[in-house]
Write a protein that holds these residues in place. Sequence first.
Motif, short mmCIF file in Angstrom:
data_model
loop_
_atom_site.label_atom_id
_atom_site.label_comp_id
_atom_site.label_asym_id
_atom_site.label_seq_id
_atom_site.Cartn_x
_atom_site.Cartn_y
_atom_site.Cartn_z
N ILE A 1 0.83 -1.20 0.00
CA ILE A 1 0.00 0.00 0.00
C ILE A 1 0.87 1.25 0.00
O ILE A 1 0.58 2.22 -0.70
CB ILE A 1 -0.94 0.01 1.23
N ASN A 2 1.95 1.19 0.76
CA ASN A 2 2.85 2.34 0.90
C ASN A 2 4.28 1.81 0.96
O ASN A 2 4.61 1.01 1.83
CB ASN A 2 2.50 3.12 2.18
N GLN B 1 -7.60 -3.77 9.95
CA GLN B 1 -7.05 -2.68 9.15
C GLN B 1 -6.01 -3.15 8.13
O GLN B 1 -5.70 -2.44 7.18
CB GLN B 1 -6.43 -1.61 10.05
N THR C 1 0.27 -1.84 5.30
CA THR C 1 -0.07 -0.77 6.23
C THR C 1 -1.57 -0.68 6.35
O THR C 1 -2.31 -0.94 5.38
CB THR C 1 0.52 0.58 5.78
N GLY D 1 -3.08 2.20 7.40
CA GLY D 1 -3.45 3.61 7.47
C GLY D 1 -2.87 4.29 8.70
O GLY D 1 -2.13 3.69 9.49
N ARG D 2 -3.22 5.57 8.88
CA ARG D 2 -2.62 6.38 9.95
C ARG D 2 -3.10 5.96 11.33
O ARG D 2 -2.35 6.00 12.29
CB ARG D 2 -2.92 7.85 9.72
N GLY E 1 -1.19 3.33 13.79
CA GLY E 1 -0.18 2.85 12.85
C GLY E 1 0.89 1.97 13.46
O GLY E 1 1.34 1.02 12.81
N THR F 1 -0.86 -1.59 14.13
CA THR F 1 -1.06 -2.42 12.94
C THR F 1 0.26 -2.89 12.36
O THR F 1 0.33 -3.99 11.78
CB THR F 1 -1.87 -1.66 11.88
#
Length: 493
Positions: free
Chosen positions: A339-340, A419, A430, A432-433, A436, A439
Amino acid sequence: MPLTFSLAATAPASLETPLLAVVLPSEPTLTDELTALDGLLHGALMRTLARRDFRGGRDESLLLVGGEQGVQRVLLVGRGTAPLSRIGARRAAAVAARQAGKLGTGALHLWLPGGDAASVEGLVIGAAAGSWGYPDLQTPPPERDRRARVEQVTIIAPDSEAARAAFAAGVAVAEGQAIAKRLGQMPGNYCTPETFAEVGRDIATRHGMGITVLGRKEMADLGMGAFLCVAQGTPQEPRLVALEYRGAGADQRPVVLIGKGLCFDTGGISIKPAPEMEWMKFDMSGAGGVMGAMEAIGRLKPAINVVGIIGSTTNMPSGEAVKPGDVVRASNGKTIEIINTDAEGRLVLADLLVFAKRYNPSIALDAATLTGAIVIGLGQHAVGVFSTDRTAADEVLAAGEAAGEPGWPMPMWDEYREQIKSDVADVKNTGGRAAGSITAALFLQEFVDGFPFVHLDVAGTAYSQSDLGWIPKGPTGTPVGTFVEFVRARART
């Protein structure tokens, strides 16, 4: 010149030294030994305490000038109101060593009146921390402006077996932290994945450890697609380095220490903002901590088996780099949706955790500058500690407290796992924020099989972007102390 330490039982008043640092508690009073020292100062110490010019507050210091021979200077250093402890002694000694560096005395004697063996260990570790520097790449100032670096530290303590053992332990930890700090402070073009292989070979040779070094081809043969996807944007050869210390029988399951070693992290295709990106040279602090811990363990020789594993590469954007939306396969067969690309450390650690299983660990601990989220949550003062095993987490928290690297337990509830569910792969890298750091820890748990596991997020504690007073900005040496204390405690049980 390297820093050297010695232990002496000499009466402070009879020393020949350019600087004697005396560590005193809050609101100090004259004792017989201090009175003898005050005779050399013609009553200056008594007048200083009587006038309360020095009150012994934490980090407080005051310099008194003596004669041309004997004790030439006396530096009073406060340790505050806290009870005598190794951690308090460490901090005071670091303050003293920093002051010695500013004075340019070159040598330092340290004395904590009434100290015990634990304080001896703390004085050594603190003096090393306060004396440490990385001048290698700086042009020396003109001769007239130079001040001698602290190269010799002598600890004043009663001659006893306990003091000698504590002194040796302090030197071991100090040397381990020096390795971690040096690796951390080196720029990314000097500290490369190959540097970790070189340091690992040196430690293995000096301490008789086994060593395994893998490159891109060997990791590909093992199916380490998670690790290698991070490395595919750089021409530098990635390295997996495993050090094996054998202090017990072959049937004893080892403690396995694992470290993230991103020598520089641009974020990859998900590139980081330019301001302060230079601090990302510290993204290898977990791996530096493992190397430093293995150095200390090699010196301490505890009766326990320990394996240290690091994975090192750089995370760079290029035409070959992994990109958001890609799916990669880790060495345990699980697929990961990217994802990132800036959530890269967990990808390296995923394959390291699978690799660790071959050693049949009694427990695995990893350390990584993994998330900015932990800095938001805990700031610069606590390590985030994650585990689904409460007993193991408590053991690590106790080790961190003893080492002066305190941690804080974080939740790893199944609700957060939602998540990191992926629509196209087994898991995504990931969530998300929100939450963080949690997760990220749950992502790592996906690659643990058959052994207790504790994750340490040291993003806020392995280095400091500001001067902390007792040590300068830059690398702190965390998590060397936690790793070493954990191993020492396990060896005693």
